[in-house]
Scaffold this motif. Sequence first.
Motif, PDB file in Angstrom:
ATOM      1  N   GLN A 187       0.810  -1.214   0.000  1.00 26.61           N
ATOM      2  CA  GLN A 187       0.000   0.000   0.000  1.00 26.61           C
ATOM      3  C   GLN A 187       0.845   1.266   0.000  1.00 26.61           C
ATOM      4  OE1 GLN A 187       0.810  -1.642   2.672  1.00 26.61           O
ATOM      5  NE2 GLN A 187       1.428  -0.035   4.107  1.00 26.61           N
ATOM      6  N   GLY A 188       2.131   1.131   0.278  1.00 25.28           N
ATOM      7  CA  GLY A 188       3.031   2.275   0.284  1.00 25.28           C
ATOM      8  C   GLY A 188       3.239   2.855   1.668  1.00 25.28           C
ATOM      9  N   THR A 189       4.386   3.498   1.837  1.00 22.62           N
ATOM     10  CA  THR A 189       4.698   4.184   3.082  1.00 22.62           C
ATOM     11  C   THR A 189       5.335   5.533   2.725  1.00 22.62           C
ATOM     12  OG1 THR A 189       5.806   4.001   5.238  1.00 22.62           O
ATOM     13  CG2 THR A 189       6.980   3.076   3.357  1.00 22.62           C
ATOM     14  N   GLN A 190       4.899   6.576   3.417  1.00 22.39           N
ATOM     15  CA  GLN A 190       5.348   7.923   3.094  1.00 22.39           C
ATOM     16  C   GLN A 190       6.711   8.197   3.729  1.00 22.39           C
ATOM     17  OE1 GLN A 190       3.764  10.587   1.243  1.00 22.39           O
ATOM     18  NE2 GLN A 190       5.800  11.484   1.515  1.00 22.39           N
ATOM     19  N   VAL A 191       7.613   8.719   2.932  1.00 21.66           N
ATOM     20  CA  VAL A 191       8.907   9.193   3.414  1.00 21.66           C
ATOM     21  C   VAL A 191       8.993  10.682   3.096  1.00 21.66           C
ATOM     22  CG1 VAL A 191      11.404   9.090   3.116  1.00 21.66           C
ATOM     23  CG2 VAL A 191      10.061   6.979   3.177  1.00 21.66           C
ATOM     24  N   THR A 192       9.221  11.481   4.113  1.00 22.69           N
ATOM     25  CA  THR A 192       9.352  12.926   3.940  1.00 22.69           C
ATOM     26  C   THR A 192      10.686  13.369   4.514  1.00 22.69           C
ATOM     27  OG1 THR A 192       6.958  13.212   4.121  1.00 22.69           O
ATOM     28  CG2 THR A 192       8.328  15.171   4.405  1.00 22.69           C
ATOM     29  N   VAL A 193      11.480  14.014   3.685  1.00 24.41           N
ATOM     30  CA  VAL A 193      12.787  14.503   4.108  1.00 24.41           C
ATOM     31  C   VAL A 193      12.729  16.021   4.118  1.00 24.41           C
ATOM     32  CG1 VAL A 193      15.273  14.455   3.720  1.00 24.41           C
ATOM     33  CG2 VAL A 193      13.851  12.500   3.012  1.00 24.41           C
ATOM     34  N   SER A 194      12.774  16.571   5.293  1.00 23.30           N
ATOM     35  CA  SER A 194      12.607  18.015   5.430  1.00 23.30           C
ATOM     36  C   SER A 194      13.180  18.481   6.754  1.00 23.30           C
ATOM     37  CB  SER A 194      11.120  18.379   5.353  1.00 23.30           C
ATOM     38  OG  SER A 194      10.924  19.763   5.592  1.00 23.30           O
TER      39      SER A 194
END
Length: 123
Positions: free
Chosen positions: A115-122
Amino acid sequence: QLQLVESGGGLVQPGGSLRLSCAASGFTLYGYAIGWFRQAPGKEREGVLCIRGGGGIANYADSVKGRFTISRDNAKNTVYLQMNSLKPEDTAIYYCAARDYYCSGPSSTYDYWGQGTQVTVSS
Protein backbone atom coordinates in the motif's frame (compact mmCIF):
# COMPACT_ATOMS: atom_id res chain seq x y z
CA GLN A 1 -4.50 -13.86 0.49
CA LEU A 2 -1.19 -12.63 -0.85
CA GLN A 3 -0.17 -9.36 0.73
CA LEU A 4 2.82 -7.05 1.03
CA VAL A 5 2.98 -4.52 3.83
CA GLU A 6 5.49 -1.68 3.97
CA SER A 7 6.51 0.05 7.16
CA GLY A 8 9.22 2.34 8.48
CA GLY A 9 8.41 5.55 6.69
CA GLY A 10 8.23 8.91 8.38
CA LEU A 11 9.65 12.39 8.64
CA VAL A 12 13.42 12.72 8.73
CA GLN A 13 15.84 15.61 8.42
CA PRO A 14 18.21 15.89 5.47
CA GLY A 15 21.22 13.67 6.03
CA GLY A 16 19.25 11.27 8.19
CA SER A 17 18.44 7.60 7.73
CA LEU A 18 15.41 5.36 7.57
CA ARG A 19 14.95 1.66 7.09
CA LEU A 20 11.85 0.54 5.27
CA SER A 21 10.50 -2.97 5.64
CA CYS A 22 8.42 -5.00 3.22
CA ALA A 23 6.77 -7.94 4.92
CA ALA A 24 4.90 -10.64 3.06
CA SER A 25 1.90 -12.60 4.25
CA GLY A 26 0.12 -15.40 2.52
CA PHE A 27 3.20 -16.43 0.57
CA THR A 28 6.94 -16.76 1.01
CA LEU A 29 9.19 -14.14 -0.53
CA TYR A 30 11.85 -16.74 -1.22
CA GLY A 31 12.24 -17.09 -4.96
CA TYR A 32 10.54 -13.79 -5.72
CA ALA A 33 12.19 -10.63 -6.92
CA ILE A 34 11.26 -7.73 -4.66
CA GLY A 35 11.49 -4.23 -6.00
CA TRP A 36 11.27 -0.91 -4.22
CA PHE A 37 9.59 1.90 -6.13
CA ARG A 38 8.78 5.46 -5.20
CA GLN A 39 6.40 8.11 -6.41
CA ALA A 40 6.77 11.78 -5.63
CA PRO A 41 3.86 14.23 -6.03
CA GLY A 42 3.29 15.03 -9.69
CA LYS A 43 5.85 12.52 -10.88
CA GLU A 44 5.73 9.05 -12.32
CA ARG A 45 6.50 6.01 -10.22
CA GLU A 46 10.16 5.08 -10.53
CA GLY A 47 12.14 2.00 -9.68
CA VAL A 48 14.75 2.34 -6.95
CA LEU A 49 16.33 -1.02 -6.13
CA CYS A 50 15.40 -4.64 -6.63
CA ILE A 51 16.68 -7.88 -5.14
CA ARG A 52 16.02 -10.98 -7.16
CA GLY A 53 15.10 -14.40 -5.92
CA GLY A 54 18.72 -15.55 -5.93
CA GLY A 55 19.95 -12.46 -4.13
CA GLY A 56 21.37 -10.42 -7.01
CA ILE A 57 20.65 -6.71 -6.90
CA ALA A 58 19.55 -4.30 -9.58
CA ASN A 59 19.74 -0.54 -9.22
CA TYR A 60 17.26 1.52 -11.23
CA ALA A 61 17.95 4.97 -9.80
CA ASP A 62 21.40 6.55 -10.15
CA SER A 63 20.41 9.16 -7.57
CA VAL A 64 20.45 6.58 -4.75
CA LYS A 65 23.75 4.89 -5.52
CA GLY A 66 25.99 4.80 -2.49
CA ARG A 67 23.13 5.86 -0.22
CA PHE A 68 20.43 3.16 -0.43
CA THR A 69 20.86 -0.57 -0.02
CA ILE A 70 18.45 -3.47 -0.29
CA SER A 71 18.55 -6.74 1.60
CA ARG A 72 16.31 -9.65 2.41
CA ASP A 73 15.78 -11.86 5.43
CA ASN A 74 14.10 -15.02 4.21
CA ALA A 75 13.59 -16.28 7.76
CA LYS A 76 11.52 -13.18 8.52
CA ASN A 77 9.92 -13.13 5.07
CA THR A 78 10.94 -9.49 4.81
CA VAL A 79 12.91 -7.25 2.46
CA TYR A 80 14.50 -4.05 3.68
CA LEU A 81 15.46 -0.77 2.08
CA GLN A 82 18.12 1.04 4.08
CA MET A 83 18.22 4.70 3.16
CA ASN A 84 21.12 6.85 4.33
CA SER A 85 22.13 10.45 3.64
CA LEU A 86 18.55 11.28 2.76
CA LYS A 87 17.82 14.33 0.66
CA PRO A 88 14.62 16.36 0.22
CA GLU A 89 14.32 14.96 -3.30
CA ASP A 90 13.94 11.48 -1.80
CA THR A 91 10.54 12.56 -0.48
CA ALA A 92 7.95 10.20 -1.94
CA ILE A 93 5.62 7.33 -1.22
CA TYR A 94 7.70 4.16 -1.27
CA TYR A 95 6.20 0.90 -2.46
CA CYS A 96 7.47 -2.64 -2.53
CA ALA A 97 6.37 -5.08 -5.18
CA ALA A 98 6.96 -8.73 -6.03
CA ARG A 99 7.38 -10.64 -9.25
CA ASP A 100 8.72 -14.06 -10.19
CA TYR A 101 12.46 -14.39 -9.48
CA TYR A 102 14.04 -11.86 -11.86
CA CYS A 103 14.15 -8.13 -11.35
CA SER A 104 12.58 -5.84 -13.89
CA GLY A 105 12.55 -2.09 -14.22
CA PRO A 106 8.98 -1.35 -15.31
CA SER A 107 6.49 -1.31 -12.49
CA SER A 108 3.88 -2.89 -14.77
CA THR A 109 5.80 -6.17 -14.70
CA TYR A 110 5.25 -6.69 -10.96
CA ASP A 111 2.35 -8.81 -9.76
CA TYR A 112 1.90 -7.89 -6.10
CA TRP A 113 2.07 -4.48 -4.46
CA GLY A 114 2.01 -3.05 -0.99
CA GLN A 115 0.00 0.00 0.00
CA GLY A 116 3.03 2.27 0.28
CA THR A 117 4.70 4.18 3.08
CA GLN A 118 5.35 7.92 3.09
CA VAL A 119 8.91 9.19 3.41
CA THR A 120 9.35 12.93 3.94
CA VAL A 121 12.79 14.50 4.11
CA SER A 122 12.61 18.01 5.43
CA SER A 123 14.18 20.30 8.00
